[in-house]
Design an enzyme around this catalytic site. Structure first.
Site, PDB file in Angstrom:
ATOM      1  N   SER A  66     -16.975  11.598 -13.736  1.00 24.75           N
ATOM      2  CA  SER A  66     -16.712  10.118 -13.427  1.00 24.75           C
ATOM      3  C   SER A  66     -15.228   9.559 -14.050  1.00 24.75           C
ATOM      4  O   SER A  66     -15.134   9.790 -15.285  1.00 24.75           O
ATOM      5  CB  SER A  66     -17.963   9.093 -13.845  1.00 24.75           C
ATOM      6  N   GLU A  67     -14.507   9.028 -13.249  1.00 20.50           N
ATOM      7  CA  GLU A  67     -13.138   8.546 -13.726  1.00 20.50           C
ATOM      8  C   GLU A  67     -13.249   7.807 -15.238  1.00 20.50           C
ATOM      9  O   GLU A  67     -12.421   7.856 -15.830  1.00 20.50           O
ATOM     10  CB  GLU A  67     -12.497   7.611 -12.657  1.00 20.50           C
ATOM     11  N   ASN A  68     -14.473   7.233 -15.498  1.00 24.24           N
ATOM     12  CA  ASN A  68     -14.363   6.332 -16.400  1.00 24.24           C
ATOM     13  C   ASN A  68     -14.812   7.093 -17.842  1.00 24.24           C
ATOM     14  O   ASN A  68     -15.379   6.537 -18.802  1.00 24.24           O
ATOM     15  CB  ASN A  68     -15.201   5.111 -16.399  1.00 24.24           C
TER      16      ASN A  68
END
Lengths: 237, 232
Positions: A66-68
């Site tokens: 996940s990007e975060n």
């Protein structure tokens, strides 16, 4: 049956649905899941691509990014167990698999931009025959723009899959000669999964590999308003 | 030895002047330094340039800062949210300037500032409308854009644990932009859930070393019932 399907199509999406000649969203997600090799590192885009995770048996060892700042993203928590500090890129609560890890945004996007992700799956407004992707801006000049990590994923992942309905709600083909919406990245898409077909982007143009039963290549070309090649395998919806 | 821990959020944001460029950590509400933002609103500084992934939700946090008309310009990757009505209205009225930056380019431009890098080339955005006005170059047959660092006067971030030296650890995906933003501002201010003594943080587990942190303020009490704080 085909004639009725075509008539249904002209009347719009609802007509198609009633004839059952398309994959539903769960079947679309399941079809992509089959193409993800065991042990891959994968980023699933917001929206329909997120649902691919429901079709990935944990035993296959696919690690979700996940990007975060998460590797090893797990399913949503049980009701009442949401943690505001543990969310996915769509800002929904999720869980962490055993062996998962957290890291900052610079390292997260090093994974994306540095070519470390095996696959990302994105939604689309349009995909061109050259594999250009438009998925962040629907063209209206007064729209509030938002790009997020789409441009980074599109250029960074080793393989870029698109998962989308074949036609818009208005019945227009999402496969196009040339994108009219603002581009996310040029020439980035490798494979397209729709409710009607699986299509590869090749140097010779779009090649249909699978087609949902009840459709012919000619019909697919007609509703796509494109010349599509291939000798597709007929598959159940 | 003096401690970096200050008494309250008012002291933490002291000296933030109008016209400052401020990095604000967080992804959605995870890692958002809400109490520092509230203190910044009370502090009164205006004409600010804000750098953050989002442009605020509802009427809290960054949205409240925008609503108070303190922000001249915002750099972010994803301003549009289901409840970003404060930003949306200001943007449509032409009352705020937006620089839309792809999320990875945003993180890397901040990292470049913290690492003393003059500029860098990236493939992200090449051939798109976000390439307008940027130098480009073909490297190994692929188009790249030249991107410049984002230096800031202040960074407001949220971490989990701090010690008096300013060493920080984070909690889960609330880490996001915190560590990279901490490196890129002249003055980094961290709000944390708990302050522990020097030597109590495992040196192997410190994520942001204290060299990057100027002020620490403890803001406990906003945690939901049932949460357990992670141990040092």
């Amino acid at each position: 049956m085909h004639a009725r399907a075509q008539a249904g199509w002209v009347d719009g999406e609802r007509g198609m649905t009633s004839l059952g000649l398309r994959r539903d969203r769960s079947a679309m997600a399941a079809r992509v899941a089959r193409d993800i090799p065991n042990g891959s590192y994968v980023n699933l885009g917001i929206g329909l691509p997120t649902r691919i995770a429901e079709h990935l048996n944990p035993e296959r060892g696919v690690v979700l990014h996940s990007e975060n700042g998460i590797l090893g993203m797990g399913p949503p928590p049980e009701p009442g167990n949401a943690d505001p500090d543990l969310i996915n890129a769509g800002k929904e609560p999720i869980t962490l698999m055993r062996g998962g890890s957290f890291f900052d945004h610079a390292l997260s996007f090093s994974m994306i931009r540095g070519g470390h992700l095996d696959i990302c799956v994105l939604g689309a407004f349009q995909v061109s025959i050259a594999g250009d992707l438009a998925n962040w801006h629907a063209g209206a000049e007064d729209a509030i723009p938002a790009v997020g990590g789409a441009m980074d994923l599109a250029i960074g992942a080793r393989r870029v899959f698109v998962l989308t309905e074949h036609l818009t709600r208005a019945g227009e083909s999402k496969l196009v000669e040339k994108c009219t919406y603002p581009l996310t990245a040029a020439g980035c898409v490798d494979r397209i999964y729709t409710d009607l077909a699986v299509i590869d982007v090749t140097p010779e143009g779009l090649v249909v590999r699978e087609i949902v039963q009840g459709w012919t290549l000619g019909e697919l070309c007609r509703i796509s308003r494109l010349k599509l090649r291939g000798n597709p395998v007929e598959v159940a919806p | 030895m003096s401690s970096k821990v200050v008494a309250d959020v008012e002291a933490a944001v002291g000296g933030i002047e109008s016209g400052s460029t401020i990095l604000i950590g967080g992804f959605g509400s995870a890692g958002l330094p809400s109490e520092l933002i509230d203190a910044l609103i009370a502090n009164g500084a205006s004409d600010l340039t804000i750098v953050s992934n989002n442009a605020g939700n509802g009427e809290q946090g960054i949205a409240a800062l925008l609503q108070a008309r303190r922000v001249r310009k915002i750099l972010c990757s994803f301003p549009r949210q289901s409840d970003s009505f404060v930003f949306d209205a200001l943007y449509r009225a032409g009352e705020i300037e937006l620089e839309l930056v792809p999320q990875g380019t945003l993180a890397e431009r901040i990292r470049a500032a913290g690492a003393g890098i003059g500029a860098f080339y990236t493939q992200t955005g090449f051939g798109t409308r976000l390439a307008q006005g940027k130098e480009s170059r073909i490297i190994d047959g692929k188009g790249h854009l030249l991107e410049h660092p984002i230096h800031a006067d202040f960074a407001l971030i949220r971490a989990e644990l701090a010690d008096p030296l300013g060493n920080l650890t984070y909690r889960k995906s609330a880490r996001n932009f915190g560590p990279v933003m901490a490196t890129a501002a002249r003055c980094t201010i961290a709000q944390v859930s708990r302050v522990v003594g020097i030597g109590e943080l495992d040196p192997e587990a410190i994520v942001t070393p204290g060299i990057f942190v100027r002020r620490v303020v403890c803001t406990r009490g906003r945690r939901q019932a049932g949460w357990t704080e992670s141990a040092a």
